[in-house]
Design a protein around this motif. Structure first.
Motif, PDB file in Angstrom:
ATOM      1  N   GLU A  27       1.160  -1.052  -0.108  1.00  0.00           N
ATOM      2  CA  GLU A  27       0.122   0.615   0.246  1.00  0.00           C
ATOM      3  C   GLU A  27       0.717   1.424   0.523  1.00  0.00           C
ATOM      4  N   ARG A  28       1.834   1.364   0.986  1.00  0.00           N
ATOM      5  CA  ARG A  28       2.858   2.434   1.087  1.00  0.00           C
ATOM      6  C   ARG A  28       3.967   2.366  -0.484  1.00  0.00           C
ATOM      7  N   GLU A  29       4.362   1.609  -0.843  1.00  0.00           N
ATOM      8  CA  GLU A  29       5.093   1.376  -2.263  1.00  0.00           C
ATOM      9  C   GLU A  29       4.049   2.270  -3.049  1.00  0.00           C
ATOM     10  N   LEU A  30       2.446   1.536  -3.027  1.00  0.00           N
ATOM     11  CA  LEU A  30       1.908   1.964  -4.230  1.00  0.00           C
ATOM     12  C   LEU A  30       1.384   3.508  -4.135  1.00  0.00           C
ATOM     13  N   ALA A  31       1.087   3.495  -3.049  1.00  0.00           N
ATOM     14  CA  ALA A  31       0.470   5.001  -2.674  1.00  0.00           C
ATOM     15  C   ALA A  31       1.855   5.713  -2.828  1.00  0.00           C
ATOM     16  N   LEU A  32       2.600   6.085  -2.729  1.00  0.00           N
ATOM     17  CA  LEU A  32       4.587   6.837  -2.980  1.00  0.00           C
ATOM     18  C   LEU A  32       4.760   6.788  -3.849  1.00  0.00           C
TER      19      LEU A  32
END
Length: 328
Positions: free
Chosen positions: A101-106
């Protein structure tokens, strides 16, 4: 643009006005420019446009699982609102993995989307604070952000679960089991809380053995359902915490001769065609997506003020499975 201008017999500024939908061009001139664009296969350079205007006319959507039927109408609603605002929607799945999630959002932020809508999996979203401070509007949907003050659009999971369990109680059930998702997930915790509140309001005990919270994979759900329905005093009704759990439970119940009442959270496709139909607590996924997207574009248009939390109502749909009386 020079080629288009030469073919249409106009200046560069006129081509720019037509491409960007600006006023000040006659209908005949616009037609000539568009004919030239078609003939030459011209496409606007959006990278240059971003550098000039500072916006990308795009928004990002991070879902938990694109394959989950619950998210299809939510995704479509966000896309329709984005399109109405002339924006492109870019989406992806976190696969229920906080790191993903963090990787995709950033990654979406790095591509300078103007705004972001997130169905959160993790419980710490402070990594988005610098992006929000830099101007990327962010709205969380279905679940609130963790450790971050941000807009959120939610369904009333607590109230919906309470109403669903109270419905089973009203039809004579006293031994009601609950099978839900992992307890650290906000919606799962709220639905278990609603189950417990309805049982307490009816003066009914909740033995630890009647509550099963954990991953929603079919093997675990099947084993827990069999456990709840076994023994000298099995539960006579089940409340299931989401559509994935409900589907697994329905498959198991179909092979049992003894009827068991069932109310599920989330509606299911073809739920009304089963015999009996499946009684559910329904969320309006499309309204969730639409409300979140409208809130996001409101922020992009300049709406300020403190973070908002919008909670949408659920609806109990009575179809038959939740109205079966206790077998004993």
């Amino acid at each position: 643009m020079k080629d288009v201008a030469a073919r249409a017999g106009v200046g560069l500024k006129t081509v720019s006005r037509v491409v960007n939908g600006e006023p000040g061009v006659t209908a005949d001139t616009e037609r000539r420019v568009r004919d030239a664009i078609t003939a030459l296969g011209f496409r606007r350079n959006d990278s240059a446009r971003v550098l000039r205007k500072g916006t990308t006319a795009s928004v990002g959507l991070v879902l938990e699982d694109l394959a989950d039927p619950f998210y299809a109408p939510l995704n479509r609603a966000v896309e329709e609102v984005a399109r109405a605002h002339g924006a492109l929607l870019v989406n992806g799945s976190s696969a229920e993995d906080p790191d993903r999630e963090r990787e995709l959002a950033l990654a979406l932020c790095a591509r300078r989307v103007d705004g972001l809508i997130v169905v959160p999996t993790g419980d710490d979203h402070r990594y988005l604070a610098p992006e929000m401070a830099a101007g990327i509007a962010t709205v969380f949907v279905d679940r609130p952000a963790g450790r971050l003050d941000a807009d959120a659009v939610l369904s009333d999971s607590f109230g919906g679960a309470r109403d669903g369990v109270a419905h089973l109680v009203a039809h004579g059930h006293r031994r009601i089991g609950y099978i839900g998702d992992r307890p650290h997930i906000h919606t799962a915790a709220e639905r278990e809380r609603g189950y417990r509140a309805a049982m307490a309001a009816a003066g009914l005990p909740v033995p630890a053995a009647w509550v099963s919270a954990g991953p929603t994979d079919p093997d675990r759900v099947r084993a827990e359902t069999e456990r709840l329905l076994a023994g000298p005093e099995p539960v006579t009704a089940l409340f299931t915490g989401n559509n994935r759990v409900t589907v697994t439970v329905l498959r198991l119940l179909a092979a049992r001769p003894r009827p068991v009442a069932l109310v599920g959270f989330d509606d299911l496709e073809l739920a009304d065609l089963l015999s009996p139909g499946v009684t559910v607590v329904a969320q309006d996924a499309a309204r969730l997506g639409r409300t979140a997207a409208e809130l996001l574009f409101g922020r992009l248009a300049g709406a300020d003020g403190p973070a908002r939390r919008v909670e949408l109502p659920t609806r109990l749909i009575v179809r038959g499975s939740g109205e079966r009386p206790p077998a004993d």
